[in-house]
Design an enzyme around this catalytic site. Structure first.
Site, PDB file in Angstrom:
ATOM      1  N   ARG A 116     -30.715   2.819 -14.161  1.00 14.31           N
ATOM      2  CA  ARG A 116     -31.632   2.281 -15.147  1.00 14.31           C
ATOM      3  C   ARG A 116     -32.849   3.193 -15.350  1.00 14.31           C
ATOM      4  O   ARG A 116     -33.319   3.369 -16.452  1.00 14.31           O
ATOM      5  CB  ARG A 116     -32.081   0.906 -14.672  1.00 14.31           C
TER       6      ARG A 116
ATOM      7  N   CYS B 215     -48.458   7.649  25.727  1.00 14.11           N
ATOM      8  CA  CYS B 215     -47.369   7.835  24.766  1.00 14.11           C
ATOM      9  C   CYS B 215     -46.009   7.668  25.453  1.00 14.11           C
ATOM     10  O   CYS B 215     -45.741   8.343  26.455  1.00 14.11           O
ATOM     11  CB  CYS B 215     -47.470   9.229  24.145  1.00 14.11           C
TER      12      CYS B 215
ATOM     13  N   LYS C 173     -36.250 -16.635  -8.980  1.00 15.49           N
ATOM     14  CA  LYS C 173     -36.168 -15.952  -7.684  1.00 15.49           C
ATOM     15  C   LYS C 173     -36.065 -16.976  -6.561  1.00 15.49           C
ATOM     16  O   LYS C 173     -36.818 -17.945  -6.539  1.00 15.49           O
ATOM     17  CB  LYS C 173     -37.417 -15.090  -7.475  1.00 15.49           C
TER      18      LYS C 173
ATOM     19  N   ASP D 161       0.806  -1.227   0.000  1.00  9.17           N
ATOM     20  CA  ASP D 161       0.000   0.000   0.000  1.00  9.17           C
ATOM     21  C   ASP D 161       0.838   1.275   0.000  1.00  9.17           C
ATOM     22  O   ASP D 161       0.526   2.233  -0.702  1.00  9.17           O
ATOM     23  CB  ASP D 161      -0.912   0.036   1.233  1.00  9.17           C
TER      24      ASP D 161
ATOM     25  N   LYS E 248     -28.263 -13.599  -9.560  1.00 10.35           N
ATOM     26  CA  LYS E 248     -29.035 -12.374  -9.746  1.00 10.35           C
ATOM     27  C   LYS E 248     -28.637 -11.455  -8.599  1.00 10.35           C
ATOM     28  O   LYS E 248     -29.038 -11.641  -7.455  1.00 10.35           O
ATOM     29  CB  LYS E 248     -30.537 -12.646  -9.729  1.00 10.35           C
TER      30      LYS E 248
ATOM     31  N   CYS F   9     -44.282  11.292  25.466  1.00 13.88           N
ATOM     32  CA  CYS F   9     -44.765  12.484  26.166  1.00 13.88           C
ATOM     33  C   CYS F   9     -45.790  12.166  27.251  1.00 13.88           C
ATOM     34  O   CYS F   9     -46.220  13.059  27.978  1.00 13.88           O
ATOM     35  CB  CYS F   9     -45.346  13.485  25.169  1.00 13.88           C
TER      36      CYS F   9
ATOM     37  N   ASP G 118       0.592   4.458  -2.421  1.00 12.12           N
ATOM     38  CA  ASP G 118       0.312   5.810  -1.925  1.00 12.12           C
ATOM     39  C   ASP G 118       1.355   6.818  -2.387  1.00 12.12           C
ATOM     40  O   ASP G 118       1.040   7.967  -2.702  1.00 12.12           O
ATOM     41  CB  ASP G 118       0.260   5.813  -0.395  1.00 12.12           C
TER      42      ASP G 118
ATOM     43  N   SER H  19     -35.863  -5.636 -18.557  1.00 17.02           N
ATOM     44  CA  SER H  19     -35.844  -6.393 -17.307  1.00 17.02           C
ATOM     45  C   SER H  19     -36.078  -7.858 -17.634  1.00 17.02           C
ATOM     46  O   SER H  19     -36.184  -8.231 -18.797  1.00 17.02           O
ATOM     47  CB  SER H  19     -36.880  -5.853 -16.344  1.00 17.02           C
ATOM     48  N   LEU H  20     -36.172  -8.657 -16.609  1.00 14.04           N
ATOM     49  CA  LEU H  20     -36.266 -10.098 -16.819  1.00 14.04           C
ATOM     50  C   LEU H  20     -37.591 -10.623 -16.315  1.00 14.04           C
ATOM     51  O   LEU H  20     -38.144 -10.106 -15.342  1.00 14.04           O
ATOM     52  CB  LEU H  20     -35.145 -10.803 -16.046  1.00 14.04           C
TER      53      LEU H  20
HETATM   54  S1  IVH Z   1     -29.053  -9.403 -17.440  1.00 10.02           S
HETATM   55  C1  IVH Z   1     -32.069  -8.272 -20.660  1.00 10.02           C
HETATM   56  N1  IVH Z   1     -27.792 -10.489 -15.417  1.00 10.02           N
HETATM   57  O1  IVH Z   1     -31.971  -7.870 -12.684  1.00 10.02           O
HETATM   58  C2  IVH Z   1     -31.539  -8.688 -19.368  1.00 10.02           C
HETATM   59  N2  IVH Z   1     -29.426  -8.847 -14.953  1.00 10.02           N
HETATM   60  O2  IVH Z   1     -34.984  -7.633 -14.151  1.00 10.02           O
HETATM   61  C3  IVH Z   1     -30.572  -7.744 -18.837  1.00 10.02           C
HETATM   62  N3  IVH Z   1     -29.680  -8.311 -12.591  1.00 10.02           N
HETATM   63  O3  IVH Z   1     -32.313  -4.714 -12.950  1.00 10.02           O
HETATM   64  C4  IVH Z   1     -30.145  -8.037 -17.483  1.00 10.02           C
HETATM   65  N4  IVH Z   1     -28.165  -9.715 -11.847  1.00 10.02           N
HETATM   66  O4  IVH Z   1     -29.828  -5.274 -13.503  1.00 10.02           O
HETATM   67  C5  IVH Z   1     -28.735  -9.610 -15.798  1.00 10.02           C
HETATM   68  N5  IVH Z   1     -26.570 -11.506 -13.736  1.00 10.02           N
HETATM   69  C6  IVH Z   1     -27.499 -10.633 -14.112  1.00 10.02           C
HETATM   70  C7  IVH Z   1     -28.205  -9.835 -13.193  1.00 10.02           C
HETATM   71  C8  IVH Z   1     -29.171  -8.952 -13.653  1.00 10.02           C
HETATM   72  C9  IVH Z   1     -29.049  -8.786 -11.510  1.00 10.02           C
HETATM   73  C10 IVH Z   1     -30.728  -7.267 -12.562  1.00 10.02           C
HETATM   74  C11 IVH Z   1     -30.707  -6.311 -13.711  1.00 10.02           C
HETATM   75  C12 IVH Z   1     -32.129  -5.807 -13.776  1.00 10.02           C
HETATM   76  C13 IVH Z   1     -32.893  -6.966 -13.228  1.00 10.02           C
HETATM   77  C14 IVH Z   1     -33.629  -7.661 -14.356  1.00 10.02           C
END
Ligand code: IVH
Length: 683
Positions: A152, A421, A327, A46, A131, A424, A50, A95-96
């Site tokens: 996003r 309360c 999920k 380090d 995820k 008070c 620095d 999104s997914l």
């Molecule tokens: S791919 C078209 N990979 O999950 C798909 N997303 O609903 C593009 N997320 O807010 C996303 N981990 O940011 C992808 N390994 C991963 C992820 C991921 C988390 C989030 C993403 C988005 C949500 C998707």
């Protein structure tokens, strides 16, 4: 090392040697930063780092024109930005779709083969990735240099948070050679759990409130205007996708490898697997490892690996057909209820809070959990000493799910509401039809004064920078502030006597308080904390009446006639303005110089929704609550909290509950996100 030298006279050009040295130092420092933070394989101690860093700092101070866009000295967070600017995504951030468990993943695989038909290989190639439970970000690189990055947002437009992203050590400021000339990398910003705990320990030691939830704290940190805050916090960035796939890349796994080569951190638990069974194994294997991971994940993302197959599968509205998010259930653990304390909020509502033997839930230590209200307390039949099951899901406060039955439960002391309360001592009341039990003492109750002042100064209200919790506690406890108007009478001598308050911060605070006198009428109305008056009602009232005098003079009938204001709200507003204490406070605020400026802009720019009212319930597939609300309001619609016959639409998402049932009972039209977006677009 050189002694620090004065800045070179203007116009004096940096000598070639210094110029070359800066280039070399930036390159070396960035390389060491990458080795240390991304590869976890430091080459130098380090103090040597620095030393190089200070050498660069000194050169940049002498020859400011040599400061490069990828200089590591930018990571400390420079001058704060005045507000967050919009960040437009060239390619929308999607999104997914979700899946829950093996059955739905099997269906996903079967669906893909059906869609691909003859093109489907015997076993589909997948990548399984954690995820990451963080904040989605896009980072834009031009000619290998980080130029800007943003959240996003609604997928099309987010907020520019470049100043904060630069402070994250795993965000490369420049990319290795071979990276595309233009690249929009997407990924997740999240807290390191160990660092998060450590930060909380430091906050507690300094007398600050603990952060409950890594994800929300990450979001809060990234939205700060001053980058020095983010620089201090243990955040990291994992790259997982792109806006436009660079030429020459033909699979997700290749993309991930390239990310690593270019200098990004890529999650080490990403797995390439062939076929459904291997994919399922990877998903469940990851779930087993979840408790050991140093950051939070809330599922596994399954992506078809081959880009050619991805292209063939395409997209539905806002998500790719070739990927799915499986999920995991929210983490639950057992711990012991040590006691219950009753906290008094801004509106006087008294909320029971469970005090627990500290337990790790999904990587975070939890010692408090909400018990909501008296109904919930009764439902749970909690007794001190009971073993309870607690759950922490996504961005909600931990909650007690149930009591674990045991033989001693019946013999333990039940938890009951206090009669008075805890702050008070005045009697608590419960209004008919309400779950909340309140202290009716208003500004006579210190807890309500603290809450009211904190709310008054908050970002959406008067936006008084520096008026945080600790300070408000002191102001109220010392009796300096009993009403919002007292804030405007604070001066330096009074403030400088307080804990952790120097001349400089006191001066800043007084300036911030005074600057807030120009806030518009709607924000002042919201700041006053009138029951049922949130952001949009405050705006409606301010637009309709224009001035405070006219609003104060209005009766219930006139109030109820304002578009967007119902009877309940009208009654609450009228009764607020009729209270002598409120009248005195409004006079006091006028006397200290508040101007109650008219709201700019009049009616909303686009009025596709023509004042129609919406109720949002459940989790929408792509839009967050806030985004949906913002877009509805921007299109001239209204979002209300409960369903009535007057509601035009209920927008229902996953796990919608009582509001959906109510809508069906009352015959209110129920729509999904796709239909909402269609309405918003005015089709
Ligand atoms: S791919 C078209 N990979 O999950 C798909 N997303 O609903 C593009 N997320 O807010 C996303 N981990 O940011 C992808 N390994 C991963 C992820 C991921 C988390 C989030 C993403 C988005 C949500 C998707």
């Amino acid at each position: 090392m050189d002694k620090p030298q004065e800045r070179a006279p203007d116009g004096a050009e940096a000598p070639a040697d210094e110029r070359a040295r800066v280039v070399e130092l930036v390159r070396e420092l960035n390389r060491h930063n990458h080795r240390y933070h991304v590869l976890d394989a430091a080459e130098i101690p380090d103090h040597v780092y620095d030393q190089l860093y200070r050498e660069l700092e000194a050169l940049e101070a002498r020859f400011p024109e040599l400061k490069r866009a990828d200089s590591p000295t930018l990571r400390v967070g420079g001058t704060p930005v005045s507000e967050l600017q919009p960040f437009v995504h060239d390619v929308p951030m999607l999104s997914l779709q979700n899946a829950f468990g093996a059955e739905e993943l099997r269906e996903f695989d079967a669906r893909l083969r059906r869609l691909l038909g003859d093109d489907a290989p015997p076993a589909l190639p997948y990548v399984v990735e954690p995820k990451l439970d963080g904040l989605a970000m896009e980072l834009v690189y031009e000619d290998g240099v980080f130029v800007r990055g943003g959240t996003r947002g609604d997928g099309q437009v987010g907020e520019d948070v470049s100043h904060n992203l630069r402070t994250i050590k795993t965000v490369p400021l420049s990319l290795a050679t071979g990276a595309p000339a233009r690249l929009a990398v997407r990924g997740e910003v999240l807290f390191d759990l160990a660092g998060f705990e450590e930060m909380n320990r430091r906050r507690e030691a300094a007398g600050d409130r603990r952060f409950e939830n890594p994800r929300n704290s990450a979001a809060g940190t990234m939205r700060q205007l001053d980058g020095r805050l983010a620089a201090d916090r243990p955040l990291r960035f994992f790259a997982h996708s792109v806006g436009v796939v660079p030429v020459g890349i033909s699979s997700q796994s290749e993309l991930l490898r390239s990310f690593a080569e270019w200098g990004f951190q890529v999650n080490p638990h990403n797995r390439v697997c062939l076929g459904l069974e291997a994919m399922l194994e990877a998903v469940f294997d990851l779930e087993k490892r979840r408790p050991e991971l140093p950051y939070e994940i809330d599922g596994a993302v399954v992506k078809v690996d081959t880009l050619r197959l991805q292209d063939a599968l395409g997209f539905v509205t806002r998500s790719p057909r070739w990927a799915v998010a499986n999920k995991y259930p929210p983490p639950r653990v057992r711990t012991v209820l040590e006691g219950v304390l009753f906290s008094v909020g801004r509106t006087g509502a008294v909320t029971p809070v469970a005090c627990l033997t500290p337990a790790r839930v999904g990587g975070v230590t939890v010692s408090r959990a909400t018990l909501h209200n008296s109904d919930e307390l009764r439902r749970l039949d909690l007794r001190i000493g009971d073993t309870v099951e607690i759950e922490r899901s996504g961005d909600v406060i931990p909650k007690v799910v149930q009591v674990v039955p045991d033989a001693d439960h019946a013999a333990r002391t039940p938890v009951s509401y206090p009669a008075t309360c805890p702050e008070c001592g005045s009697a608590l009341v419960q209004e008919a039809g309400e779950a909340a039990i309140r202290c009716g003492n208003g500004f006579g109750c210190p807890a309500q004064v603290r809450g009211a002042i904190l709310h008054f100064g908050s970002r959406t209200c008067m936006e008084i920078d520096g008026l945080g919790e600790k300070l408000v506690d002191q102001l109220v406890d010392t009796g300096l502030v009993k009403r919002p108007s007292d804030l405007f009478r604070l001066d330096l001598p009074a403030l400088v006597g307080l804990d952790r308050m120097g001349q400089q911060s006191a001066t800043k605070l007084v300036a911030a308080i005074h600057a807030s006198r120009g806030r518009s009428l709607d924000r002042v109305l919201m700041a006053l904390g009138i029951r049922h008056v949130g952001e949009s009602t405050a705006r409606d009232l301010a637009r309709h009446f224009g001035t405070l005098e006219r609003l104060r003079a209005a009766g219930v009938t006139e109030l109820a006639g304002v578009s967007g204001v119902g009877e309940v709200v009208a009654a609450a507003v009228a009764s607020f303005f009729a209270e002598p204490a409120a009248q005195a406070e409004l006079d006091a605020l006028t006397a200290v110089g508040l101007r109650f400026e008219p709201v700019m802009g009049g009616a909303p720019a686009v009025n596709t929704l023509g004042g129609r009212t919406f109720v949002l319930t459940g989790t929408l597939p792509t839009l967050s609550r806030d985004e949906a609300k913002r877009r509805i309001e921007a299109a001239g619609g209204k979002v209300v909290g409960s369903v009535s016959k007057k509601t035009h639409y209920v927008v229902a998402g996953a796990e919608a509950g009582g509001k959906l049932e109510k809508a069906r009972e009352l015959g209110v039209e129920v729509i999904d996100e796709v239909a909402l977006v269609t309405l918003l677009e005015g089709a």
